[in-house]
Design an enzyme around this catalytic site. Structure first.
Site, short mmCIF file in Angstrom:
data_model
loop_
_atom_site.label_atom_id
_atom_site.label_comp_id
_atom_site.label_asym_id
_atom_site.label_seq_id
_atom_site.Cartn_x
_atom_site.Cartn_y
_atom_site.Cartn_z
N LYS A 1 8.18 103.18 43.65
CA LYS A 1 8.88 104.06 44.59
C LYS A 1 9.14 103.29 45.88
CE LYS A 1 10.19 108.19 43.48
NZ LYS A 1 11.52 107.94 42.97
N GLN B 1 4.92 93.00 43.37
CA GLN B 1 5.79 94.06 42.82
C GLN B 1 7.11 94.25 43.57
OE1 GLN B 1 4.07 98.15 41.85
NE2 GLN B 1 5.45 98.69 43.52
N ASP C 1 -0.78 101.92 48.32
CA ASP C 1 -0.74 100.52 47.89
C ASP C 1 0.22 99.65 48.69
OD1 ASP C 1 1.68 101.41 46.93
OD2 ASP C 1 1.19 101.21 44.81
N ASP C 2 0.74 100.16 49.82
CA ASP C 2 1.72 99.42 50.60
C ASP C 2 1.13 98.84 51.88
OD1 ASP C 2 4.75 99.96 49.54
OD2 ASP C 2 3.36 101.55 48.97
N GLN D 1 8.83 112.29 73.31
CA GLN D 1 8.66 112.79 74.70
C GLN D 1 9.94 112.58 75.53
OE1 GLN D 1 4.88 113.82 73.47
NE2 GLN D 1 5.76 114.40 75.42
N ASP E 1 4.84 96.56 48.81
CA ASP E 1 3.69 96.64 47.91
C ASP E 1 3.66 95.32 47.15
OD1 ASP E 1 2.02 97.00 45.75
OD2 ASP E 1 2.98 98.83 45.02
N TYR F 1 13.45 100.71 37.27
CA TYR F 1 12.28 101.13 38.02
C TYR F 1 11.41 99.95 38.43
CZ TYR F 1 7.98 103.32 39.38
OH TYR F 1 6.88 103.70 40.09
C1 F6R Z 1 4.31 105.43 41.29
C2 F6R Z 1 3.37 104.40 40.84
C3 F6R Z 1 2.43 104.72 39.75
C4 F6R Z 1 2.83 104.00 38.46
C5 F6R Z 1 1.85 104.35 37.33
C6 F6R Z 1 2.12 103.54 36.08
O1 F6R Z 1 5.13 104.96 42.32
O2 F6R Z 1 3.39 103.31 41.31
O3 F6R Z 1 2.30 106.09 39.55
O4 F6R Z 1 4.13 104.36 38.10
O5 F6R Z 1 0.52 104.08 37.72
O6 F6R Z 1 2.16 102.21 36.44
P1 F6R Z 1 2.49 101.02 35.42
O7 F6R Z 1 3.83 101.34 34.79
O8 F6R Z 1 2.50 99.82 36.31
O9 F6R Z 1 1.35 101.04 34.43
MG MG Z 2 2.60 99.98 43.51
MG MG Z 3 3.52 102.27 47.04
#
Ligand code: F6R
Ligand code: MG
Ligand code: MG
Length: 369
Positions: free
Chosen positions: A235, A95, A53-54, A245, A11, A232
């Site tokens: 994810k 990210q 988003d990936d 197969q 991402d 963090y």
């Molecule tokens: C979960 C994810 C989103 C963010 C959320 C807050 O993996 O990417 O749910 O955690 O949108 O994002 P920030 O902290 O960047 O505002």
């Molecule tokens: Mg993201």
């Molecule tokens: Mg993602």
């Protein structure tokens, strides 16, 4: 011929929040892999997908797994994508690129990778599963049912080629010093395997091999971003490649466990339990920064050249499952932050709750008897 499939994903920024990379960003990744990879004959073929988003780069080549040139190609493509993300002001630009300079292999640097080298069969069908808003333990449930559970997959008793069973390699993803793995054979060690896989945030299926042929059936990206970064950063949003197969379960036998829409950890702020929704390729993220999703591309490869991808969850049956997943998720969301609605303490990806608890701890009083 012996071919390697490398799936490397990251991402590096998206439109409208953590929703979907911009077209320009994904095109910059495609252009890089085309010009620096395919045209220069470093790779034979490639595909680029998005899930939420990936970005996922799937490459075929003959250089084996963990090859520096292949990993650099993907890393540089994500660096290009990051430059576009910054130029366009996308959210979360860069990210998943946790290190400044490439150091030989993307493992431990943020991007996820799943790679497998094998001798191509005359026809070589495989599935690439691509997820968003969840972690690699998401595959414990479906891959247990596909390769170890004859009640789900009668093919395990119907097909002579599968009766010898399978060998699972499971990783303890909480151990961060090095790779800590165990191999278990089914059917004999099915209960031991179950005892590990019931805890998908701790023990994660890394690979499965056929015991009849010794051939590798699947590989999963097992890296956990918060273990790498110590905090963090998003994810892990895994990718897995599964050959299907003949001596492996059929494509349908591998897909059908996803009809459960099983509960996984992820979704908003990576901190909730949510039903996994099987979605169409390229789907965006929406409700509650989710729902946690899995997409599936079905492909055949021959002499390293890939066919077009079939969108395996784009079929009316999965509309029913998507509705079911929405109902399951929403019934849990109605419970807000209470109990099972949120992920366990050690999985909370933001530190807010811990800070509140630490502050309150000083204010607790112990009553005299
Ligand atoms: C979960 C994810 C989103 C963010 C959320 C807050 O993996 O990417 O749910 O955690 O949108 O994002 P920030 O902290 O960047 O505002
Ligand atoms: Mg993201
Ligand atoms: Mg993602």
């Amino acid at each position: 011929m012996k071919v390697t499939l490398s799936a490397i994903k990251a991402d590096v920024g998206s439109v409208g929040g953590h929703n979907k990379p911009s077209l320009k960003l994904t095109q910059s990744i495609i252009d890089h892999v085309e010009n620096e990879g395919k045209k220069k004959k470093l790779i034979i073929d490639y595909k680029v997908f998005t899930a939420g988003d990936d970005n996922f780069i799937i490459m075929s080549h003959t250089k084996g797994v963990n090859n520096t040139d292949i990993h650099r190609l993907a890393w540089d493509a994500f660096v290009q994508g990051t430059a576009i993300a910054k130029e366009q002001g996308l959210y979360g630009a860069g990210q998943d690129l946790l290190k400044d300079a490439f150091s030989g292999n993307v493992r431990g640097m943020g991007p996820g990778s799943a790679e497998m080298e094998f001798e191509e069969r005359p026809s070589e069908p495989f599935i690439v599963f691509m997820c968003d808003k969840t972690d690699p333990g998401v595959f414990n449930y479906p891959f247990y049912r596909g390769f170890a559970d004859p009640f789900h997959n009668a093919g395990l008793i119907l097909a002579p080629d599968m009766q010898a069973g399978f060998e699972y390699t499971v990783m303890d993803v909480n151990y961060t010093e090095a790779d800590k793995v165990i191999t278990l054979k089914v059917p004999e060690e099915q209960y031991q395997l179950a005892a590990l896989l019931r805890d998908p945030e701790h023990y994660v299926i890394e690979s499965v091999h056929s015991r009849a042929s010794g051939d590798q059936a699947l590989v999963n990206s097992t890296s956990r971003l918060h273990n790498i970064a110590g905090k963090y950063t998003g994810k892990d949003d895994p990718v897995a490649i599964v050959r299907t197969q003949k001596e492996f379960p059929s494509t349908g036998e591998i897909l059908s466990p996803f009809a459960t829409a099983h509960f996984v950890v992820g979704d908003n702020r990576g901190s909730h339990n949510i039903a996994l929704m099987p979605c169409k390729l390229g789907s965006i993220i929406s409700f509650f920064d989710g729902p946690a999703m899995v997409t599936a591309a079905g492909i055949c490869i021959h002499n390293g050249v890939m066919t077009e991808a079939v969108d395996l969850f784009d079929q009316p049956f999965w509309d029913y499952v998507r509705n079911k997943a929405a109902e399951k998720s929403y019934s849990l969301r109605e419970q807000g932050f209470f109990g099972n609605a949120m992920a366990p303490m050690e999985e909370l990806e933001y530190t807010g709750v811990m800070k509140i608890l630490a502050g309150l701890d000083k204010k607790f009083v112990i009553r005299k008897k």
